[in-house]
Scaffold this active site. Structure first.
Site, mmCIF file in Angstrom:
data_model
loop_
_atom_site.group_PDB
_atom_site.id
_atom_site.type_symbol
_atom_site.label_atom_id
_atom_site.label_comp_id
_atom_site.label_asym_id
_atom_site.label_seq_id
_atom_site.Cartn_x
_atom_site.Cartn_y
_atom_site.Cartn_z
ATOM 1 N N GLY A 225 0.826 -1.193 0.000
ATOM 2 C CA GLY A 225 0.000 0.000 0.000
ATOM 3 C C GLY A 225 0.863 1.247 0.000
ATOM 4 N N GLY A 227 2.231 4.820 2.202
ATOM 5 C CA GLY A 227 2.435 5.327 3.541
ATOM 6 C C GLY A 227 3.774 4.922 4.119
ATOM 7 N N GLU A 248 -1.847 -3.257 -6.636
ATOM 8 C CA GLU A 248 -2.770 -2.263 -7.182
ATOM 9 C C GLU A 248 -2.047 -0.927 -7.314
ATOM 10 O OE1 GLU A 248 -6.023 -2.231 -4.368
ATOM 11 O OE2 GLU A 248 -5.160 -0.576 -3.249
#
Length: 431
Positions: A225, A227, A248
């Site tokens: 992801g 972050g 993704e």
């Protein structure tokens, strides 16, 4: 192939003229993140401010300041209604402002990222796509660049496809183009792409990353992801070898692993030799890196995030964050303090896909505390919706360790999760 340059020229117009093609009541599919088209959105916002469009709705995921400073301005809400499938800081700020005014907050449409194209095209019936693209190639195709995601499907289903051609948008390979024949209007407008600033890592991020890196074997296929924790994990993988990427979101941290040779995709069982993504966010050097890279492919989110497709990657490892997790293993990754913070996104897509892959692992990571250490992220009862159900949870990691919840009873899960909670909260969790 012979390109019809006249057909291209016939479609070129100003942003104001293109925005004028969008009728009252339109169901507009706005591109995600980096691909949100600044000139078009500014022109559409100006139309709304003048009262020249009414009753239109904007459907989208993950807005940036490009949309926040134009079509998502609160005073335009009556004419351009935001319909968010994934909140960012833009919607969070709008929701805070709405609460002060006693007004309604931004609408949220719950959906898994993999299903977003079907929801937008089949169930909502969006009729207008607005997105940025790279300049047309010699085959008469526009690359969707950083954002294939749901734009690929919308470009083939919408009555109006309005593209903003920007030379700064990288051309990406894969299933990532739309033909000139599908385009209604072209706005030529060069502006540097939105850049995502690097996150400031905390000691907890590096501690979590070290634990996660220890769970990843050489030859694994990664999904990360965005972050501080994912970036820290990428940094912690610098001594690994033969990693692959099926994600993704493509990030600078993952790109750095390609540059260093840690990622070579040589052991991937699906798309061997290729990094696969559906949208990308980073800085200008990152956009230059992914542009026309022979080993990087963009594909629609309905493919990239399909759990059955993900599961075809042997040794798949997904790493995602959550806001809180209860003692049975259910995760709330969407709501904080009673307000929508983000949304489900692709978390459950990859949790299920990685879990089903041969040798796969699904990892959920979070700091043990929030609010300056005053609140435990491991809780008895969730304060928001279940994003990842307890039935799907695999490994949970905090800075205090990892808990593998597979094959554990409810009591054993509670004990394992309490053991990785912050020490100051362990007694109240076990009491």
């Amino acid at each position: 192939m012979t390109i019809d340059l006249q057909a291209y020229r016939d479609r070129v117009m100003t942003a104001d003229a293109a925005a004028a093609l969008i009728p009252d009541g339109a169901r507009i599919c706005m591109a995600l993140g980096v691909a949100q088209p600044p000139a078009l959105l500014e022109a559409l916002a100006a139309r709304a401010a003048r009262g020249e469009i009414e009753g239109a709705s904007l459907y989208y995921l993950l807005s940036t300041a490009t949309a926040g400073q134009s079509v998502l301005r609160r005073e335009l809400n009556g004419r351009l209604r935001p319909m968010s499938l994934f909140h960012s800081s833009v919607e969070r700020a709008l929701d805070v402002e709405a609460a002060k005014l006693g007004a309604s907050s931004v609408d949220i449409l719950p959906v898994a990222f993999s299903r977003a194209p079907k929801m937008l095209c089949d169930e909502i019936g969006v009729d207008t796509l607005v997105t940025q693209v790279a300049p047309m190639d010699a085959n008469g195709e526009f690359s969707l660049g950083t954002n294939i995601d749901y734009a690929h499907a919308a470009a083939r289903r919408c009555q109006r496809v309005i593209v903003e051609v920007n030379r700064h948008m990288p051309r990406t390979r894969g299933v990532s183009t739309i033909p000139l024949s599908a385009v209604t209007a072209i706005v030529e407008h060069d502006r540097p792409l939105v850049e995502i600033p690097s996150t400031v890592r905390r000691p907890e991020d590096d501690a979590i990353a070290a634990i996660i890196a220890g769970l990843i074997d050489d030859g694994a296929c990664l999904q990360m992801g965005i972050g501080a924790v994912p970036e820290a994990v990428c940094a912690a993988l610098r001594n690994h070898r033969h990693l692959g990427i099926h994600t993704e979101l493509m990030t600078p941290g993952l790109a750095a692993l390609m540059k260093s040779g840690v990622v070579d995709n040589s052991r991937k069982t699906l798309h061997p030799g290729k990094t696969v993504f559906t949208f990308a966010m980073g800085d200008a050097p990152f956009y230059d890196f992914i542009g026309d890279h022979p080993d990087i492919e963009g594909h629609p989110v309905s493919y990239v995030n399909d759990p059955a497709v993900i599961a075809r990657n042997a040794n798949m490892v997904s790493v995602n964050a959550t806001l809180e997790i209860d003692l049975q293993g259910a995760c709330n990754s969407e709501v904080m303090n009673g307000r929508q913070y983000s949304a489900a996104g692709g978390q459950l897509d990859f949790v299920r896909g990685a879990s089903a892959a041969p040798g796969g692992k699904s990892i959920i990571a979070c700091h043990s505390t929030a609010a300056g250490g005053t609140v435990s992220r491991i809780v008895r009862t969730l304060s928001g919706p279940v994003t990842t159900p307890r039935n799907d949870i695999h490994v949970v990691v905090t800075e205090f360790g990892a808990a593998d919840l597979r094959g554990k009873s409810i009591r054993e899960r509670a004990e394992a999760l309490t053991a990785i909670a912050h020490p100051r909260f362990r007694d109240q969790l076990s009491g």
